[in-house]
Design a protein around this motif. Sequence first.
Motif, mmCIF file in Angstrom:
data_model
loop_
_atom_site.group_PDB
_atom_site.id
_atom_site.type_symbol
_atom_site.label_atom_id
_atom_site.label_comp_id
_atom_site.label_asym_id
_atom_site.label_seq_id
_atom_site.Cartn_x
_atom_site.Cartn_y
_atom_site.Cartn_z
ATOM 1 N N ASP A 24 0.952 -1.218 -0.252
ATOM 2 C CA ASP A 24 0.355 -0.059 -0.131
ATOM 3 C C ASP A 24 0.542 1.484 0.170
ATOM 4 O OD1 ASP A 24 1.178 -0.318 2.447
ATOM 5 O OD2 ASP A 24 -0.707 1.004 2.982
ATOM 6 N N ARG A 25 2.369 0.939 -0.348
ATOM 7 C CA ARG A 25 2.855 2.023 -0.294
ATOM 8 C C ARG A 25 4.503 1.826 -0.675
ATOM 9 N NH1 ARG A 25 6.327 1.467 3.909
ATOM 10 N NH2 ARG A 25 5.762 0.350 5.687
ATOM 11 N N PRO A 26 5.357 3.220 -0.822
ATOM 12 C CA PRO A 26 6.523 2.488 -1.175
ATOM 13 C C PRO A 26 7.750 1.857 -0.319
ATOM 14 C CG PRO A 26 6.360 4.551 -1.306
ATOM 15 C CD PRO A 26 4.562 4.646 -1.096
ATOM 16 N N LEU A 27 8.666 1.770 -0.823
ATOM 17 C CA LEU A 27 9.403 0.406 0.374
ATOM 18 C C LEU A 27 10.083 1.646 1.447
ATOM 19 C CD1 LEU A 27 10.593 -2.479 -1.817
ATOM 20 C CD2 LEU A 27 8.667 -1.945 -0.573
ATOM 21 N N ARG A 28 10.818 1.224 2.369
ATOM 22 C CA ARG A 28 11.667 2.763 3.645
ATOM 23 C C ARG A 28 11.588 1.939 4.262
ATOM 24 N NH1 ARG A 28 7.387 6.695 6.703
ATOM 25 N NH2 ARG A 28 6.175 4.996 6.932
ATOM 26 N N GLY A 29 12.679 2.169 4.915
ATOM 27 C CA GLY A 29 13.196 2.046 6.066
ATOM 28 C C GLY A 29 14.168 0.135 5.302
ATOM 29 N N VAL A 30 14.041 -0.586 6.901
ATOM 30 C CA VAL A 30 14.148 -1.790 7.263
ATOM 31 C C VAL A 30 13.488 -2.804 4.889
ATOM 32 C CG1 VAL A 30 15.030 -1.806 8.706
ATOM 33 C CG2 VAL A 30 12.345 -2.899 7.666
ATOM 34 N N ASP A 31 12.175 -2.206 4.839
ATOM 35 C CA ASP A 31 11.921 -2.570 3.367
ATOM 36 C C ASP A 31 12.792 -2.738 2.143
ATOM 37 O OD1 ASP A 31 9.184 -3.723 5.241
ATOM 38 O OD2 ASP A 31 8.283 -1.432 5.163
ATOM 39 N N LEU A 32 13.666 -1.471 1.802
ATOM 40 C CA LEU A 32 14.258 -1.414 0.662
ATOM 41 C C LEU A 32 14.764 -2.900 0.954
ATOM 42 C CD1 LEU A 32 14.663 2.326 1.386
ATOM 43 C CD2 LEU A 32 14.051 1.709 -0.956
ATOM 44 N N THR A 33 15.443 -3.726 2.168
ATOM 45 C CA THR A 33 16.130 -4.123 1.929
ATOM 46 C C THR A 33 15.790 -5.586 2.171
ATOM 47 O OG1 THR A 33 16.848 -4.687 3.803
ATOM 48 C CG2 THR A 33 18.253 -3.086 3.013
ATOM 49 N N GLU A 34 14.295 -6.281 2.932
ATOM 50 C CA GLU A 34 13.456 -6.866 2.693
ATOM 51 C C GLU A 34 13.046 -7.724 1.963
ATOM 52 O OE1 GLU A 34 11.871 -7.027 7.091
ATOM 53 O OE2 GLU A 34 14.023 -6.793 7.566
ATOM 54 N N TRP A 35 13.290 -7.610 0.562
ATOM 55 C CA TRP A 35 12.427 -8.205 -0.609
ATOM 56 C C TRP A 35 13.057 -9.384 -0.468
ATOM 57 C CZ3 TRP A 35 16.053 -8.236 -4.551
ATOM 58 C CH2 TRP A 35 16.974 -7.136 -5.140
ATOM 59 N N GLN A 36 12.254 -10.201 -1.264
ATOM 60 C CA GLN A 36 12.560 -11.715 -1.666
ATOM 61 C C GLN A 36 13.654 -12.109 -3.000
ATOM 62 O OE1 GLN A 36 9.978 -14.311 -2.549
ATOM 63 N NE2 GLN A 36 9.990 -15.960 -1.940
ATOM 64 N N VAL A 37 15.092 -12.378 -2.581
ATOM 65 C CA VAL A 37 15.419 -13.456 -3.413
ATOM 66 C C VAL A 37 15.661 -14.600 -3.720
ATOM 67 C CG1 VAL A 37 18.015 -13.280 -4.020
ATOM 68 C CG2 VAL A 37 17.889 -11.553 -3.292
ATOM 69 N N ILE A 38 15.314 -15.216 -4.979
ATOM 70 C CA ILE A 38 15.141 -16.807 -5.378
ATOM 71 C C ILE A 38 16.379 -17.303 -5.473
ATOM 72 C CG2 ILE A 38 13.764 -18.750 -5.769
ATOM 73 C CD1 ILE A 38 10.971 -16.170 -6.062
ATOM 74 N N GLU A 39 16.832 -18.036 -4.933
ATOM 75 C CA GLU A 39 17.685 -18.571 -5.915
ATOM 76 C C GLU A 39 17.455 -19.439 -6.300
ATOM 77 O OE1 GLU A 39 21.105 -17.251 -4.923
ATOM 78 O OE2 GLU A 39 20.674 -16.440 -3.495
ATOM 79 N N HIS A 40 18.044 -20.115 -7.612
ATOM 80 C CA HIS A 40 17.744 -21.445 -8.526
ATOM 81 C C HIS A 40 16.408 -21.143 -8.963
ATOM 82 C CE1 HIS A 40 17.552 -25.712 -10.154
ATOM 83 N NE2 HIS A 40 18.079 -24.385 -10.973
ATOM 84 N N GLY A 41 15.958 -20.461 -8.933
ATOM 85 C CA GLY A 41 13.821 -19.913 -10.101
ATOM 86 C C GLY A 41 13.864 -19.635 -11.243
ATOM 87 N N TYR A 42 12.718 -19.218 -11.243
ATOM 88 C CA TYR A 42 11.833 -19.706 -12.594
ATOM 89 C C TYR A 42 11.291 -18.215 -12.631
ATOM 90 C CZ TYR A 42 7.682 -20.985 -10.487
ATOM 91 O OH TYR A 42 6.178 -21.691 -9.966
ATOM 92 N N VAL A 43 10.625 -17.438 -14.041
ATOM 93 C CA VAL A 43 9.637 -16.926 -14.011
ATOM 94 C C VAL A 43 8.595 -17.394 -15.059
ATOM 95 C CG1 VAL A 43 8.643 -13.823 -14.231
ATOM 96 C CG2 VAL A 43 10.874 -14.517 -12.907
ATOM 97 N N ALA A 44 7.466 -17.528 -14.740
ATOM 98 C CA ALA A 44 6.734 -18.193 -15.775
ATOM 99 C C ALA A 44 5.433 -16.666 -16.146
ATOM 100 C CB ALA A 44 6.004 -19.490 -15.422
ATOM 101 N N CYS A 45 5.058 -17.127 -17.137
ATOM 102 C CA CYS A 45 3.990 -15.898 -17.893
ATOM 103 C C CYS A 45 3.465 -16.258 -18.996
ATOM 104 C CB CYS A 45 5.260 -14.743 -18.803
ATOM 105 S SG CYS A 45 6.483 -14.329 -17.943
ATOM 106 N N LEU A 46 2.403 -15.833 -19.136
ATOM 107 C CA LEU A 46 1.623 -15.905 -19.732
ATOM 108 C C LEU A 46 0.897 -14.894 -20.746
ATOM 109 C CD1 LEU A 46 -0.790 -18.618 -21.517
ATOM 110 C CD2 LEU A 46 -2.383 -17.590 -19.074
ATOM 111 N N GLY A 47 1.342 -14.357 -21.841
ATOM 112 C CA GLY A 47 0.529 -13.638 -22.915
ATOM 113 C C GLY A 47 1.860 -12.961 -22.020
ATOM 114 N N GLU A 48 1.298 -11.373 -22.198
ATOM 115 C CA GLU A 48 1.706 -9.965 -21.688
ATOM 116 C C GLU A 48 2.401 -10.603 -20.055
ATOM 117 O OE1 GLU A 48 0.403 -6.489 -22.996
ATOM 118 O OE2 GLU A 48 0.125 -6.888 -24.391
#
Length: 423
Positions: A24-48
């Motif tokens: 509901d708002r931009p990242l600030r403080g510790v939230d700027l560093t606590e977003w998720q990094v997935i090791e050995h991962g994938y991204v799947a798409c359907l159309g756009e």
Amino acid sequence: MAQPYSLLFCHAAQVLTLAGGPTDRPLRGVDLTEWQVIEHGYVACLGETIVAVGPMSELDAGRIGPATRVVDVSGRVLMPGLVECHTHLVFGGNRADEFQRKLQGESYLDILASGGGILSTVRRTRAASDDELLASALHHLEGFRRYGVTTLEAKSGYGLDAATELRLLRIARQAGEQQAVRVVPTFLGAHVPGPEYKGRPAEYLQMLAAEVLPALNPAEVPFVDIFCEEGAFSVEESRGYLQRAHERGFGLKIHAEQLHDLGGCRMAAELGALSVDHCDYLTPEGAAAVAQASGGRTVAVLLPLVPLFLRQEKYAPGRAFIEAGLPVALSTDFNPGSCPSKNLWLALQVACLKMGLTPREALAAVTLNAAWAIGQQATCGSLEPGKRADVLVLQVPDYCQLPYWLGENPVAQVFIGGAEQPA
């Protein structure tokens, strides 16, 4: 049975999702560093659209069909397309000659007094044809795309009369329609007073409010910006103009605290501005006041390549802003006078070196927070189901290398809306 994926990125060394924080708002403080990094991962798409993100161990192989394009990105990083949240895309000519004069010791005021500076760009922009301006904008957008920029804000501001300012906004929109990078136009007619209004800034703003704002549709040009600075517009002049823009349904932005601490950032935050830009002279106490006034929803857009190019010593204290709870984003401020660079990676690197940002904070600042700064957070800035499939394949195995290889472009492939772009 679920529909097969149209596009699958697999075996990524890391997937930088930028997900996992507040929505509901931009990242600030510790939230700027606590977003998720997935090791050995994938991204799947359907159309756009992105439809699934996760570790390879959770990939639904049953959704890989004969028509699925599989992109093996082993040993590489996947991340969202970069969001460039402060540019002056459409202008005529350049100021390479003035750059040489600066290197030889001439001051900005000397160059301005001889007819140079912003007014030289205004003359060239007014004289350029629509075709010339469009060709220039498309050329610059291609350059941005090669650096991995998939969404870009484009300010007007080099016409400084009603007709030319409207023309620049129309050309920015045309450029967005003719290639893949999404263009978000911003009206910056209040860059400085037009030459015909020299010494009469209030009259110039009245003209813009009476003749240009009514001619704009907020659905097409969502933001109005102003340069609040000595030699441009005062805090009170800026307040009145932004209030009139707000009444007409525009989102608000401001160039403020670039050269002096006048209080423009706090004023704009009190009016609900999405972003306050430059902020080199904003104090940590001022940053805390901006964060409090906006409830943490106004983003400070920091522009580290500007003081670098102008050979100034003063950089925005980004580390102090983060500690004060102010959300931050990064941009080049691409323009012909103070930053003729499209290299947002270099801006990220200089922000780490001169503004105190960590690699994770800087990556959030050129993606999700930059999207918040231009109202695009619902569609881009992170790799999450439901977001547009704007995906970068990077030529590094670990995101920590991104600020390290100074000046290099790490982008191997760019996908916008699920479609691969030319190299």
